[in-house]
Design a protein around this motif. Structure first.
Motif, PDB file in Angstrom:
ATOM      1  N   LEU A   1       0.845  -1.187   0.000  1.00 15.89           N
ATOM      2  CA  LEU A   1       0.000   0.000   0.000  1.00 15.89           C
ATOM      3  C   LEU A   1       0.882   1.238   0.000  1.00 15.89           C
ATOM      4  CD1 LEU A   1      -2.692  -0.958   2.676  1.00 15.89           C
ATOM      5  CD2 LEU A   1      -2.818  -1.202   0.193  1.00 15.89           C
ATOM      6  N   LEU A   2       0.498   2.218  -0.818  1.00 13.23           N
ATOM      7  CA  LEU A   2       1.305   3.419  -0.968  1.00 13.23           C
ATOM      8  C   LEU A   2       0.420   4.645  -0.862  1.00 13.23           C
ATOM      9  CD1 LEU A   2       4.217   4.387  -1.762  1.00 13.23           C
ATOM     10  CD2 LEU A   2       3.397   4.414  -4.117  1.00 13.23           C
ATOM     11  N   ASP A   3       0.908   5.648  -0.144  1.00 13.17           N
ATOM     12  CA  ASP A   3       0.246   6.944  -0.151  1.00 13.17           C
ATOM     13  C   ASP A   3       1.320   8.000  -0.350  1.00 13.17           C
ATOM     14  OD1 ASP A   3       1.420   7.498   2.342  1.00 13.17           O
ATOM     15  OD2 ASP A   3      -0.382   7.047   3.478  1.00 13.17           O
TER      16      ASP A   3
ATOM     17  N   GLY B   1       6.156  -5.914  -8.517  1.00 13.54           N
ATOM     18  CA  GLY B   1       7.388  -5.131  -8.427  1.00 13.54           C
ATOM     19  C   GLY B   1       7.419  -3.979  -9.414  1.00 13.54           C
ATOM     20  N   LEU B   2       7.065  -4.244 -10.651  1.00  4.92           N
ATOM     21  CA  LEU B   2       7.045  -3.200 -11.671  1.00  4.92           C
ATOM     22  C   LEU B   2       5.991  -2.148 -11.331  1.00  4.92           C
ATOM     23  CD1 LEU B   2       8.251  -2.157 -14.275  1.00  4.92           C
ATOM     24  CD2 LEU B   2       6.612  -3.554 -15.531  1.00  4.92           C
ATOM     25  N   ALA B   3       4.847  -2.580 -10.818  1.00  2.79           N
ATOM     26  CA  ALA B   3       3.802  -1.644 -10.405  1.00  2.79           C
ATOM     27  C   ALA B   3       4.305  -0.753  -9.272  1.00  2.79           C
ATOM     28  CB  ALA B   3       2.552  -2.399  -9.978  1.00  2.79           C
ATOM     29  N   LEU B   4       5.104  -1.310  -8.366  1.00  2.00           N
ATOM     30  CA  LEU B   4       5.665  -0.516  -7.277  1.00  2.00           C
ATOM     31  C   LEU B   4       6.584   0.561  -7.824  1.00  2.00           C
ATOM     32  CD1 LEU B   4       6.252   0.125  -4.308  1.00  2.00           C
ATOM     33  CD2 LEU B   4       8.007  -1.658  -4.365  1.00  2.00           C
ATOM     34  N   VAL B   5       7.451   0.192  -8.747  1.00  2.00           N
ATOM     35  CA  VAL B   5       8.372   1.165  -9.340  1.00  2.00           C
ATOM     36  C   VAL B   5       7.586   2.290 -10.012  1.00  2.00           C
ATOM     37  CG1 VAL B   5      10.149   1.507 -11.098  1.00  2.00           C
ATOM     38  CG2 VAL B   5      10.228  -0.511  -9.626  1.00  2.00           C
ATOM     39  N   LYS B   6       6.568   1.943 -10.775  1.00  2.00           N
ATOM     40  CA  LYS B   6       5.737   2.955 -11.446  1.00  2.00           C
ATOM     41  C   LYS B   6       5.009   3.823 -10.430  1.00  2.00           C
ATOM     42  CE  LYS B   6       4.805   0.420 -15.713  1.00  2.00           C
ATOM     43  NZ  LYS B   6       3.746  -0.241 -16.509  1.00  2.00           N
ATOM     44  N   ALA B   7       4.432   3.201  -9.414  1.00  2.00           N
ATOM     45  CA  ALA B   7       3.652   3.939  -8.417  1.00  2.00           C
ATOM     46  C   ALA B   7       4.529   4.904  -7.619  1.00  2.00           C
ATOM     47  CB  ALA B   7       2.945   2.969  -7.484  1.00  2.00           C
ATOM     48  N   LEU B   8       5.766   4.533  -7.337  1.00  2.00           N
ATOM     49  CA  LEU B   8       6.663   5.421  -6.596  1.00  2.00           C
ATOM     50  C   LEU B   8       7.008   6.666  -7.401  1.00  2.00           C
ATOM     51  CD1 LEU B   8       9.039   2.870  -4.871  1.00  2.00           C
ATOM     52  CD2 LEU B   8       7.480   4.453  -3.739  1.00  2.00           C
TER      53      LEU B   8
ATOM     54  N   PRO C   1      -4.056   5.531   1.514  1.00  2.00           N
ATOM     55  CA  PRO C   1      -3.271   4.399   1.011  1.00  2.00           C
ATOM     56  C   PRO C   1      -4.050   3.592  -0.032  1.00  2.00           C
ATOM     57  CG  PRO C   1      -3.257   4.444   3.411  1.00  2.00           C
ATOM     58  CD  PRO C   1      -4.258   5.453   2.957  1.00  2.00           C
ATOM     59  N   ALA C   2      -3.346   3.204  -1.100  1.00  2.00           N
ATOM     60  CA  ALA C   2      -3.945   2.397  -2.156  1.00  2.00           C
ATOM     61  C   ALA C   2      -2.948   1.327  -2.581  1.00  2.00           C
ATOM     62  CB  ALA C   2      -4.318   3.267  -3.351  1.00  2.00           C
ATOM     63  N   ASP C   3      -3.456   0.236  -3.093  1.00  2.00           N
ATOM     64  CA  ASP C   3      -2.618  -0.857  -3.572  1.00  2.00           C
ATOM     65  C   ASP C   3      -1.788  -0.364  -4.750  1.00  2.00           C
ATOM     66  OD1 ASP C   3      -1.884  -3.274  -5.194  1.00  2.00           O
ATOM     67  OD2 ASP C   3      -2.874  -4.260  -3.513  1.00  2.00           O
ATOM     68  N   VAL C   4      -0.487  -0.700  -4.769  1.00  2.00           N
ATOM     69  CA  VAL C   4       0.391  -0.208  -5.836  1.00  2.00           C
ATOM     70  C   VAL C   4      -0.053  -0.685  -7.211  1.00  2.00           C
ATOM     71  CG1 VAL C   4       2.406   0.109  -4.360  1.00  2.00           C
ATOM     72  CG2 VAL C   4       2.088  -2.065  -5.524  1.00  2.00           C
ATOM     73  N   ALA C   5      -0.657  -1.863  -7.302  1.00  2.00           N
ATOM     74  CA  ALA C   5      -1.126  -2.362  -8.592  1.00  2.00           C
ATOM     75  C   ALA C   5      -2.238  -1.468  -9.132  1.00  2.00           C
ATOM     76  CB  ALA C   5      -1.611  -3.798  -8.463  1.00  2.00           C
ATOM     77  N   GLU C   6      -3.109  -0.975  -8.251  1.00  2.00           N
ATOM     78  CA  GLU C   6      -4.184  -0.079  -8.666  1.00  2.00           C
ATOM     79  C   GLU C   6      -3.643   1.287  -9.058  1.00  2.00           C
ATOM     80  OE1 GLU C   6      -7.007   0.027  -5.476  1.00  2.00           O
ATOM     81  OE2 GLU C   6      -7.388  -2.133  -5.594  1.00  2.00           O
ATOM     82  N   ILE C   7      -2.651   1.779  -8.319  1.00  2.00           N
ATOM     83  CA  ILE C   7      -2.060   3.079  -8.630  1.00  2.00           C
ATOM     84  C   ILE C   7      -1.387   3.042  -9.991  1.00  2.00           C
ATOM     85  CG2 ILE C   7      -0.271   4.739  -7.971  1.00  2.00           C
ATOM     86  CD1 ILE C   7      -0.809   3.913  -5.041  1.00  2.00           C
ATOM     87  N   ALA C   8      -0.606   1.998 -10.242  1.00  2.00           N
ATOM     88  CA  ALA C   8       0.128   1.885 -11.504  1.00  2.00           C
ATOM     89  C   ALA C   8      -0.803   1.671 -12.689  1.00  2.00           C
ATOM     90  CB  ALA C   8       1.142   0.749 -11.424  1.00  2.00           C
ATOM     91  N   ALA C   9      -1.975   1.108 -12.453  1.00  2.00           N
ATOM     92  CA  ALA C   9      -2.922   0.840 -13.542  1.00  2.00           C
ATOM     93  C   ALA C   9      -3.662   2.098 -13.985  1.00  2.00           C
ATOM     94  CB  ALA C   9      -3.922  -0.223 -13.114  1.00  2.00           C
ATOM     95  N   LYS C  10      -3.687   3.120 -13.139  1.00  2.00           N
ATOM     96  CA  LYS C  10      -4.365   4.363 -13.505  1.00  2.00           C
ATOM     97  C   LYS C  10      -3.603   5.037 -14.643  1.00  2.00           C
ATOM     98  CE  LYS C  10      -6.202   5.391  -8.939  1.00  2.00           C
ATOM     99  NZ  LYS C  10      -6.146   6.296  -7.807  1.00  2.00           N
ATOM    100  N   PRO C  11      -4.321   5.642 -15.575  1.00  2.00           N
ATOM    101  CA  PRO C  11      -3.630   6.355 -16.646  1.00  2.00           C
ATOM    102  C   PRO C  11      -2.862   7.537 -16.074  1.00  2.00           C
ATOM    103  CG  PRO C  11      -6.003   6.713 -16.773  1.00  2.00           C
ATOM    104  CD  PRO C  11      -5.765   5.702 -15.695  1.00  2.00           C
TER     105      PRO C  11
END
Length: 145
Positions: A5-7, A106-113, A121-131
């Protein structure tokens, strides 16, 4: 597998009940975003594991969970078999110098950061999937009459 989870201020590694038991932890691992120095993707997390479990659970080539103590400091690991993983190097963290996690995100985490995230807080996979938001134009504004 762990949930990430990332915020806007921190990354939280959410552990399941079984992962908490095997890692000998009562709480999730919280990392301030400002303490993250480097994030690397790897196919073999075992090469990054250093030291001995203190406390932790270790089954050779199958499972490593918990705190690993070495001359270089303490690391936190949640490693399962030979699956894709992420290695997070930290600076100025009171608890760990490195976090090693088996995760398919892992790749979603890199993108989300790299993205601006909200305060919730949101799941990194959801954050990275957003346009990605369209970047704002930089430069002088057009003159208005």
């Amino acid at each position: 597998m762990v949930t990430l989870l990332l915020d806007s201020t921190q990354l939280e590694v959410v552990l399941s009940l079984a992962e908490r038991a095997l890692a000998f932890r009562k709480q999730n691992v919280a990392i301030e975003r400002s303490q993250i120095v480097k994030v690397q993707l790897t196919d073999d997390a075992w090469t990054w594991l250093r030291g001995v479990p203190d406390p932790g659970t270790y089954l050779p080539s199958a499972l490593a969970m918990g705190t690993w103590k070495s001359i270089g400091g303490k690391d936190f690991a949640v490693i399962r078999r030979r699956r894709p993983s992420v290695v997070i190097d930290l600076e100025a963290n009171d608890e760990f110098q490195r976090v090693i996690l088996t995760t398919r995100h892992g790749l979603a985490l890199v993108k989300a950061l790299r993205m601006d995230t909200g305060d919730k807080p949101a799941d990194v996979a959801e954050i990275a999937a957003k346009p990605a938001r369209k970047p704002r134009a930089v430069g002088p504004r057009p003159a208005t009459a």
